[in-house]
Design a protein around this motif. Structure first.
Motif, PDB file in Angstrom:
ATOM      1  N   ASP A 357      62.321  23.914  30.180  1.00  0.00           N
ATOM      2  CA  ASP A 357      63.735  23.682  29.871  1.00  0.00           C
ATOM      3  C   ASP A 357      64.180  22.277  30.273  1.00  0.00           C
ATOM      4  N   ILE A 358      63.600  21.754  31.342  1.00  0.00           N
ATOM      5  CA  ILE A 358      63.981  20.389  31.759  1.00  0.00           C
ATOM      6  C   ILE A 358      63.447  19.363  30.763  1.00  0.00           C
ATOM      7  N   ILE A 359      62.234  19.603  30.272  1.00  0.00           N
ATOM      8  CA  ILE A 359      61.675  18.705  29.261  1.00  0.00           C
ATOM      9  C   ILE A 359      62.536  18.766  27.992  1.00  0.00           C
ATOM     10  N   ALA A 360      62.893  19.980  27.579  1.00  0.00           N
ATOM     11  CA  ALA A 360      63.707  20.151  26.365  1.00  0.00           C
ATOM     12  C   ALA A 360      65.050  19.430  26.530  1.00  0.00           C
ATOM     13  N   GLN A 361      65.672  19.607  27.711  1.00  0.00           N
ATOM     14  CA  GLN A 361      66.946  18.929  27.972  1.00  0.00           C
ATOM     15  C   GLN A 361      66.762  17.411  27.905  1.00  0.00           C
ATOM     16  N   GLY A 362      65.637  16.922  28.416  1.00  0.00           N
ATOM     17  CA  GLY A 362      65.357  15.477  28.382  1.00  0.00           C
ATOM     18  C   GLY A 362      65.265  14.968  26.951  1.00  0.00           C
ATOM     19  N   VAL A 363      64.606  15.725  26.082  1.00  0.00           N
ATOM     20  CA  VAL A 363      64.476  15.290  24.683  1.00  0.00           C
ATOM     21  C   VAL A 363      65.854  15.314  24.004  1.00  0.00           C
ATOM     22  N   ILE A 364      66.640  16.341  24.318  1.00  0.00           N
ATOM     23  CA  ILE A 364      68.003  16.427  23.751  1.00  0.00           C
ATOM     24  C   ILE A 364      68.848  15.229  24.221  1.00  0.00           C
ATOM     25  N   ASP A 365      68.780  14.923  25.511  1.00  0.00           N
ATOM     26  CA  ASP A 365      69.521  13.772  26.057  1.00  0.00           C
ATOM     27  C   ASP A 365      69.050  12.467  25.421  1.00  0.00           C
ATOM     28  N   ALA A 366      67.746  12.369  25.210  1.00  0.00           N
ATOM     29  CA  ALA A 366      67.188  11.139  24.613  1.00  0.00           C
ATOM     30  C   ALA A 366      67.737  10.949  23.214  1.00  0.00           C
ATOM     31  N   GLU A 367      67.826  12.040  22.457  1.00  0.00           N
ATOM     32  CA  GLU A 367      68.373  11.964  21.096  1.00  0.00           C
ATOM     33  C   GLU A 367      69.813  11.462  21.148  1.00  0.00           C
ATOM     34  N   LYS A 368      70.589  11.977  22.130  1.00  0.00           N
ATOM     35  CA  LYS A 368      71.998  11.544  22.273  1.00  0.00           C
ATOM     36  C   LYS A 368      72.081  10.078  22.677  1.00  0.00           C
ATOM     37  N   GLU A 369      71.271   9.694  23.681  1.00  0.00           N
ATOM     38  CA  GLU A 369      71.392   8.345  24.246  1.00  0.00           C
ATOM     39  C   GLU A 369      70.712   7.277  23.396  1.00  0.00           C
ATOM     40  N   LEU A 370      69.574   7.629  22.828  1.00  0.00           N
ATOM     41  CA  LEU A 370      68.777   6.607  22.143  1.00  0.00           C
ATOM     42  C   LEU A 370      68.788   6.773  20.629  1.00  0.00           C
ATOM     43  N   GLY A 371      69.061   7.990  20.172  1.00  0.00           N
ATOM     44  CA  GLY A 371      68.985   8.235  18.732  1.00  0.00           C
ATOM     45  C   GLY A 371      67.552   8.130  18.268  1.00  0.00           C
ATOM     46  N   LEU A 372      66.808   9.209  18.334  1.00  0.00           N
ATOM     47  CA  LEU A 372      65.388   9.171  17.973  1.00  0.00           C
ATOM     48  C   LEU A 372      65.235   8.900  16.483  1.00  0.00           C
ATOM     49  N   ASP A 373      64.575   7.800  16.148  1.00  0.00           N
ATOM     50  CA  ASP A 373      64.450   7.516  14.720  1.00  0.00           C
ATOM     51  C   ASP A 373      63.038   7.755  14.197  1.00  0.00           C
ATOM     52  N   VAL A 374      62.200   8.419  14.994  1.00  0.00           N
ATOM     53  CA  VAL A 374      60.889   8.842  14.476  1.00  0.00           C
ATOM     54  C   VAL A 374      60.780  10.358  14.678  1.00  0.00           C
ATOM     55  N   PRO A 375      59.979  11.024  13.839  1.00  0.00           N
ATOM     56  CA  PRO A 375      59.834  12.476  13.997  1.00  0.00           C
ATOM     57  C   PRO A 375      59.218  12.843  15.356  1.00  0.00           C
ATOM     58  N   VAL A 376      59.712  13.970  15.912  1.00  0.00           N
ATOM     59  CA  VAL A 376      59.206  14.436  17.195  1.00  0.00           C
ATOM     60  C   VAL A 376      58.534  15.798  16.999  1.00  0.00           C
ATOM     61  N   VAL A 377      57.284  15.886  17.404  1.00  0.00           N
ATOM     62  CA  VAL A 377      56.549  17.146  17.336  1.00  0.00           C
ATOM     63  C   VAL A 377      56.473  17.700  18.752  1.00  0.00           C
ATOM     64  N   MET A 378      56.853  18.987  18.919  1.00  0.00           N
ATOM     65  CA  MET A 378      56.832  19.563  20.264  1.00  0.00           C
ATOM     66  C   MET A 378      55.960  20.790  20.328  1.00  0.00           C
ATOM     67  N   ARG A 379      55.069  20.785  21.298  1.00  0.00           N
ATOM     68  CA  ARG A 379      54.289  21.970  21.598  1.00  0.00           C
ATOM     69  C   ARG A 379      54.600  22.315  23.048  1.00  0.00           C
ATOM     70  N   LEU A 380      55.244  23.468  23.238  1.00  0.00           N
ATOM     71  CA  LEU A 380      55.737  23.834  24.561  1.00  0.00           C
ATOM     72  C   LEU A 380      55.205  25.198  24.953  1.00  0.00           C
ATOM     73  N   VAL A 381      54.644  25.310  26.118  1.00  0.00           N
ATOM     74  CA  VAL A 381      54.267  26.628  26.660  1.00  0.00           C
ATOM     75  C   VAL A 381      54.499  26.617  28.163  1.00  0.00           C
ATOM     76  N   GLY A 382      54.677  27.796  28.748  1.00  0.00           N
ATOM     77  CA  GLY A 382      54.724  27.913  30.207  1.00  0.00           C
ATOM     78  C   GLY A 382      56.109  28.158  30.763  1.00  0.00           C
ATOM     79  N   THR A 383      56.292  27.742  31.987  1.00  0.00           N
ATOM     80  CA  THR A 383      57.486  28.068  32.776  1.00  0.00           C
ATOM     81  C   THR A 383      58.797  27.736  32.062  1.00  0.00           C
ATOM     82  N   ASN A 384      59.688  28.724  31.992  1.00  0.00           N
ATOM     83  CA  ASN A 384      61.022  28.583  31.392  1.00  0.00           C
ATOM     84  C   ASN A 384      60.987  28.185  29.920  1.00  0.00           C
ATOM     85  N   LEU A 385      59.973  28.711  29.211  1.00  0.00           N
ATOM     86  CA  LEU A 385      59.877  28.423  27.780  1.00  0.00           C
ATOM     87  C   LEU A 385      61.115  28.951  27.038  1.00  0.00           C
TER      88      LEU A 385
END
Ligand code: GDP
Ligand code: MN
Length: 419
Positions: A357-385
């Protein structure tokens, strides 16, 4: 961390490795003053973190790529170094006026050699040294041999040229003597080297002392490389280090405050310096176009392998570690986004101590702050998925999801290719 030749030589001198007399200069006037002190006959050497300077060329910033192309496609273009035309980054001067002139020709220009890459390197300083009358050019280096987990001394009678070329054409011309790290340097090593290099009498003794001093300098500085090419025997029979390359293990820098101060950030990769400043540890810039955010060094290696297996190339190695703050994720993405070659970002997180969840929040914040202009692929498993999934859904973030690492790599390669 690499250091400049003049810094390495100062360190060598402190340990008793013989070097020519000289000092560093930042302006032609300083070069002239130093040359006057040394009696006029000097060599003026561009200080950059790359070798092959003698056979390099000085050009303006806009001409570096074309020059690099020329030097690397036709080796004949590399001729005309120090002994002949005054064209490279190492030049002889007979008087202090000439030294000033040569410094003016070198300073502020970009030096391109086969080791600088197409950007070349801006020359900010020159080393002004007394000239040596060279009778023989030898090669000497101490490296850490990872396979043997011990220092390895390498030497050759074929100094002055690229050691890779010598190794390829005539491997037997390189003497290799491992050193037992526990017992340290022993004089028989120096005697063996002297015999193999054809040095006798005073010169053999001088070599023995020099190698022992170099060994001490390397070990006490946690150097991964200490190289002298060429190590010369002069007409007068002195044995001295005409050139010096010295690399300190970054992981040991914390215990060498004095050596850390030798760092020249201008010479280092821009993104790696930025990562360092932002506290993004373990970032290494690579040549590909897929930016990687991974937790754990082993997983980062596996991720890079899988990207390659899927036909892509990673743009970086990054072990984001155990993240407990979304801002760290934002900073990692900030570094990766600063790389114009990145066409897709692959986030591969195996949540253990690190929380999804902290990683996900970081990516969300990055999109807000930086505006991601390249595609992001996420593979997430484990704690607080589940918590992480919920955050992503709520934010409506446009990311490409993958279940397995193989699938993630394939999707990242496809996304980078489509960009
Ligand atoms: P590199 O080209 O970056 O490896 O720079 P070096 O310091 O090795 O210098 C290149 C070459 O210049 C050496 O291999 C020597 O042949 C030559 N050179 C450097 N300094 C002197 C000097 O004082 N006298 C002479 N005769 N040659 C020198
Ligand atoms: Mn050299």
């Amino acid at each position: 961390m690499k250091v400049h030749e003049y810094q390495a030589k100062a360190l060598f001198a402190k340990y008793g490795v013989e070097v020519p007399g000289g000092r560093v200069a930042g302006t032609p006037a300083e070069a002239r003053a130093i040359a006057e002190e040394l009696g006029g006959k000097v060599v003026v050497k561009a200080q950059i973190h790359a070798g092959g300077r003698g056979k390099g060329r000085l050009v303006s910033e806009s001409e570096t790529a074309a020059m690099y192309e020329r030097l690397t496609t036709d080796p004949a273009n590399n001729e005309g170094q120090v002994r002949g035309d005054r064209v490279g980054g190492v030049r002889l001067a007979s008087t202090a006026e000439e030294a000033e002139q040569e410094a003016a020709n070198i300073l502020g220009k970009h030096l391109v050699s086969i080791q600088t890459g197409p950007e070349g390197k801006l020359v900010k300083n020159v080393l002004v040294e007394e000239q040596s009358a060279v009778a023989r050019e030898l090669y000497l280096a101490i490296i850490i041999d990872g396979a043997q987990a011990a220092p390895l001394i390498m030497a050759s009678t074929e100094g002055g040229q690229e050691i890779e070329v010598v190794a390829a054409n005539d491997p037997d011309a390189i003497v290799r003597i491992p050193v037992n790290a526990a017992s340290g340097y022993e004089p028989y090593v120096g005697r063996t080297l002297a015999a193999r290099l054809g040095l006798v009498g005073d010169q053999a003794a001088a070599l023995n002392k020099l190698v022992g001093s170099l060994y001490q300098a390397a070990v006490e500085s946690d150097a991964s490389l200490a190289e002298i090419n060429p190590l010369v025997v002069t007409e007068e029979g002195r044995v001295l280090a005409l050139d010096a390359k010295f690399t300190i293990d970054d992981n040991a820098l914390y215990r060498h405050q004095d050596l850390s101060e030798l760092r020249d950030k201008d010479e280092e990769d821009r993104l790696e310096v930025l990562a360092d400043e932002l506290g993004v540890a373990n970032f290494i810039k690579l040549e590909g176009n897929i930016g990687c955010i991974v937790n754990g060094a082993g997983l980062a290696m596996a991720t890079m392998d899988t990207i390659k297996f899927a036909g892509g190339e990673p743009a970086n190695f990054l072990d984001i570690g155990t993240v407990n703050d979304p801002a760290r994720v934002v900073n990692a993405i900030r570094v990766i986004s600063e790389d114009p070659s990145v066409k897709a970002i692959l986030v591969n997180i195996f949540g253990g101590m690190a929380r999804v969840d902290i990683i996900a929040q970081g990516v969300i914040d990055a999109e807000k702050e930086l505006g991601l202009d390249v595609p992001v692929v996420m593979r997430l498993v484990g704690t607080n998925l589940a918590e992480g999934e919920a955050l992503l859904a709520e934010a409506g973030l446009d990311v490409i999801r993958a279940e397995s690492l193989g699938e993630a790599a394939e999707k990242a390669v496809a996304a980078a290719g489509a960009a």
